[in-house]
Design a protein around this motif. Structure first.
Motif, PDB file in Angstrom:
ATOM      1  N   GLY A 287      -8.735  11.947 -12.497  1.00 16.72           N
ATOM      2  CA  GLY A 287      -8.796  12.978 -13.537  1.00 16.72           C
ATOM      3  C   GLY A 287     -10.118  12.961 -14.283  1.00 16.72           C
ATOM      4  O   GLY A 287     -10.716  14.014 -14.547  1.00 16.72           O
ATOM      5  N   ILE A 288     -10.604  11.744 -14.612  1.00 20.88           N
ATOM      6  CA  ILE A 288     -11.878  11.602 -15.323  1.00 20.88           C
ATOM      7  C   ILE A 288     -13.029  12.014 -14.412  1.00 20.88           C
ATOM      8  O   ILE A 288     -13.977  12.681 -14.842  1.00 20.88           O
ATOM      9  CB  ILE A 288     -12.059  10.154 -15.828  1.00 20.88           C
ATOM     10  N   ALA A 289     -12.935  11.639 -13.122  1.00 22.49           N
ATOM     11  CA  ALA A 289     -13.984  11.996 -12.156  1.00 22.49           C
ATOM     12  C   ALA A 289     -14.100  13.519 -12.028  1.00 22.49           C
ATOM     13  O   ALA A 289     -15.201  14.080 -12.031  1.00 22.49           O
ATOM     14  CB  ALA A 289     -13.686  11.364 -10.804  1.00 22.49           C
ATOM     15  N   HIS A 290     -12.954  14.192 -11.931  1.00 25.37           N
ATOM     16  CA  HIS A 290     -12.940  15.653 -11.812  1.00 25.37           C
ATOM     17  C   HIS A 290     -13.571  16.291 -13.051  1.00 25.37           C
ATOM     18  O   HIS A 290     -14.348  17.252 -12.951  1.00 25.37           O
ATOM     19  CB  HIS A 290     -11.507  16.145 -11.636  1.00 25.37           C
ATOM     20  N   PHE A 291     -13.246  15.752 -14.217  1.00 21.89           N
ATOM     21  CA  PHE A 291     -13.771  16.256 -15.487  1.00 21.89           C
ATOM     22  C   PHE A 291     -15.298  16.115 -15.535  1.00 21.89           C
ATOM     23  O   PHE A 291     -16.020  17.058 -15.876  1.00 21.89           O
ATOM     24  CB  PHE A 291     -13.108  15.484 -16.628  1.00 21.89           C
ATOM     25  N   LYS A 292     -15.810  14.942 -15.167  1.00 21.21           N
ATOM     26  CA  LYS A 292     -17.250  14.689 -15.242  1.00 21.21           C
ATOM     27  C   LYS A 292     -18.032  15.485 -14.193  1.00 21.21           C
ATOM     28  O   LYS A 292     -19.165  15.916 -14.447  1.00 21.21           O
ATOM     29  CB  LYS A 292     -17.532  13.193 -15.076  1.00 21.21           C
TER      30      LYS A 292
END
Length: 312
Positions: A287-292
């Protein structure tokens, strides 16, 4: 991680001794700086750790820079043996290529299985509208929805010389750290220790500034129950996204997008040239990877962790 402030924080919290060296070439020219953390282990002896170093002092092309860094690492290996360091572990500031891997192996270093540091850099030279248009379309839409939502974002700077504002910002920092601890527990990742984060955030210097961003559901409301928080640090010509948290309500209102956007604009306004998205590798939660990734930053990946043992 090579800054004086990080070294002081690491020394204070984790009992590493920070040693700083200037590297001089055969012509007597100062060519590089490096910060080495050293810890004495009973029976074993001293172990040394270098993270994101050495730093080259001159602006030179990548090929020459790579050669100098490898020569500096060779000199540091000699230093480790002459100083009796039983182990030297280094994660150098050098790109991941087969040629560099071969060179490091030839120096006697062994590559560890730890995933190498990778992240992305956002160039801040473009104006605000150009930066906005450079974002991924879906990310930009989420940001615009967040900007239209009814919540406010405040920024706090930690200034140890201003007693009243420091007291307020320190209280905000503690709330951020509490939320970060809960985030680590809920998502089952180790991250950075709260004590080290606190020490890093409380450092000061001419080229160092900690920024705290708080999102509140009610415009002008209290900071006691925020829907999102973010910490960034400006150092030199770069600002880095350190940690961020949003609760369920904050995510529904896209507060995480607005907080990160405000951190980027703040960095630009403070004169930073780059914004580092704060890590994006195989260990980053999906989720964090997709956001960044939605920031469309320029990706980079370093060579990873390497180790050398010096036998008595």
């Amino acid at each position: 991680l090579q800054s004086w402030q990080y070294g002081h924080a690491k020394q204070t919290v984790e009992n590493w001794d920070a040693h700083r060296y200037i590297i001089i070439n055969d012509n007597g020219e100062e060519i590089a700086l490096v910060q080495v953390f050293i810890k004495k282990i009973p029976i074993i002896g001293s172990i040394a750790r270098i993270n994101r170093g050495p730093l080259i002092l001159k602006q030179i092309d990548e090929q020459k820079k790579e050669r100098i860094i490898l020569n500096v690492i060779s000199a540091l290996i000699t230093k480790s043996r002459n100083s009796g360091w039983r182990m030297l572990q280094i994660a150098p500031e050098i790109n991941n290529t087969e040629a560099v891997i071969s060179e490091l192996k030839n120096l006697g270093l062994r590559q560890l299985s730890v995933p190498p540091w990778a992240s992305g850099l956002l160039l801040l030279d473009p104006n605000k509208e150009e930066l906005l248009m450079g974002l991924n379309g879906k990310w930009r839409n989420c940001l615009r929805k967040g900007l239209r939502s009814k919540f406010s974002v405040k920024k706090y700077d930690i200034d140890i010389h201003q007693k009243v504002s420091y007291k307020i910002s320190y209280k905000i920092l503690q709330k951020i750290l509490d939320n970060y601890k809960k985030l680590k527990h809920d998502n089952q990742f180790s991250g950075i220790s709260e004590s080290l984060l606190e020490s890093i955030a409380l450092q000061s210097g001419d080229n160092w500034e900690t920024n705290l961003f708080i999102a509140n559901e009610n415009i002008g409301g209290s900071d006691d129950d925020p829907i999102g928080m973010l910490v960034s640090i400006d150092y030199g010509d770069t600002s880095i996204y350190l940690i961020g948290t949003t609760n369920l309500k904050g995510r529904k209102l896209n507060a995480n997008y607005v907080l990160l956007w405000e951190a980027i604009l703040s960095a630009k306004n403070e004169g930073c040239k780059w914004f580092d998205i704060g890590g994006l590798d195989k260990t980053t939660p999906p989720g964090i990877a997709h956001f960044k990734k939605g920031l469309n930053a320029i990706p980079y990946a370093l060579i990873g962790e390497w180790r050398l043992f010096n036998l008595p």
